[in-house]
Scaffold this active site. Sequence first.
Site, PDB file in Angstrom:
ATOM      1  N   LEU A 279       0.857  -1.203   0.000  1.00 15.36           N
ATOM      2  CA  LEU A 279       0.000   0.000   0.000  1.00 15.36           C
ATOM      3  C   LEU A 279       0.881   1.236   0.000  1.00 15.36           C
ATOM      4  O   LEU A 279       1.770   1.344   0.836  1.00 15.36           O
ATOM      5  CB  LEU A 279      -0.853   0.040   1.278  1.00 15.36           C
ATOM      6  N   HIS A 280       0.654   2.152  -0.934  1.00 16.91           N
ATOM      7  CA  HIS A 280       1.398   3.414  -0.862  1.00 16.91           C
ATOM      8  C   HIS A 280       0.691   4.583  -1.533  1.00 16.91           C
ATOM      9  O   HIS A 280       1.205   5.686  -1.556  1.00 16.91           O
ATOM     10  CB  HIS A 280       2.801   3.271  -1.458  1.00 16.91           C
ATOM     11  N   ARG A 281      -0.517   4.347  -2.097  1.00 14.84           N
ATOM     12  CA  ARG A 281      -1.208   5.476  -2.748  1.00 14.84           C
ATOM     13  C   ARG A 281      -1.614   6.484  -1.691  1.00 14.84           C
ATOM     14  O   ARG A 281      -2.174   6.108  -0.636  1.00 14.84           O
ATOM     15  CB  ARG A 281      -2.476   5.007  -3.468  1.00 14.84           C
TER      16      ARG A 281
END
Length: 374
Positions: free
Chosen positions: A211-213
């Site tokens: 996850l990194h958005r």
Amino acid sequence: MPQLPIILSVVGARPNFMKVAPLHRIFTAPEYSSLLSHRIVHTGQHYDAAMSDAFFRDLEMPEPAYFLGVGSGSHAEQTAKVMVEFEKVCMDAKPALVLVVGDVNSTIAATLTATKLGIPVAHVEAGLRSGDRTMPEELNRIATDALSDYAFVTEQSGIDNLLRENFRRDRVHLVGNTMIDSVHFALPKARQSRILQELGVKLQEYALVTLHRPSNVDDETQLRFLVEMLMDTASACAVVFPVHPRTRKNLERFGLLSRIESHSRFILTEPQGYVHFLAMMMNARFVLTDSGGVQEETTALGVPCITLRTTTERPITCDVGTNVLVPPTPENIRLALSDALSGKMTKQAHVPPLWDGKAAERIAAIVVRDCFGM
Ligand code: UD1
Ligand code: UDP
């Protein structure tokens, strides 16, 4: 002897390295190295060893010919710094072509710089559109394509989008996916990886998470809720989560790190090198992600993928691949996880056309013919 024409390929952030590595390999092979000189420019957008050096090693890329060292900053700062530094490189190297990949800030910054100097630009992975202008990447994609001279496209939706935006038809080429070329290149090494044993997880018995958005990890309520969902998942099956630096910063800031670390089956790691991460993807029961590239790689590997986003710029991964788009609300995610855990998520999936490991070969042949008239 006259100097060979120079191609500068620009990398900056993690998802760029695996897209450029196959291009460097083909352009430096005997067939092309007598015709042109291929050089890698690293902007330094990503700089941690685990976000940059590891990929040069795993993908067997040489040190970049130029390192711009721009580092982190606001969008304007980062874009501007790349432009200032890359302009100097262009003035020095006088490239015949600048090659950019993907949709990060380094991509648009290099494109703006080169086109303003009158240097032709080829965009690899052109034409993808999520339709969501709140994503910084969507703005980068639109602006990069608007300025580029040549478009190399991974899937039919990219062709359709570019033609709708009046891109020159004779300069748009469906070539396949250089990111998948790298999967083919690294698979034999990934099969030798001992990362599963090191993490203490078994084949098909863990969920892999990335996850990194900003839409998922910058907002406290959203990140807190996603962590709760992952904690629930960890009660049913081990969860392996290599944490992106943006996400780690926010987990710390919102006081969520210790909560995750207290769960014995929730395994947090540093960002993984490419070969280990490939091994982790190919052996996972399923993957939960908001990454662009991971949607494509899971499709190429035939691994079920739940994408925690409301849109995707890579619709082919849902249409023919293993990807399922799940807008990240509690109800949607619960349903998707329950299907994934009970094995109900199996789709009849295929690998998209031309995702065969030979995209870089196709690009090289077109570049030499169309850009250099050889
Ligand atoms: C960038 C790209 C995104 C891509 C992602 C891949 C843009 C606008 N975003 O997002 O499209 O999906 O890379 O991973 O270009 N940081 C470190 N070490 C590093 C790099 C970053 O600690 O080596 C931290 C810094 O605190 C930085 C933050 O991560 O401020 C965000 O980095 P940045 O490159 O701005 O954006 P990403 O979220 O990585
Ligand atoms: N990746 C990796 N290690 C990790 C997470 C991702 O090697 O810990 C690889 C992944 O296999 C893919 C690329 O990084 O090749 C995707 O990059 P990322 O998700 O950071 O960016 P995006 O594709 O969303 O722009």
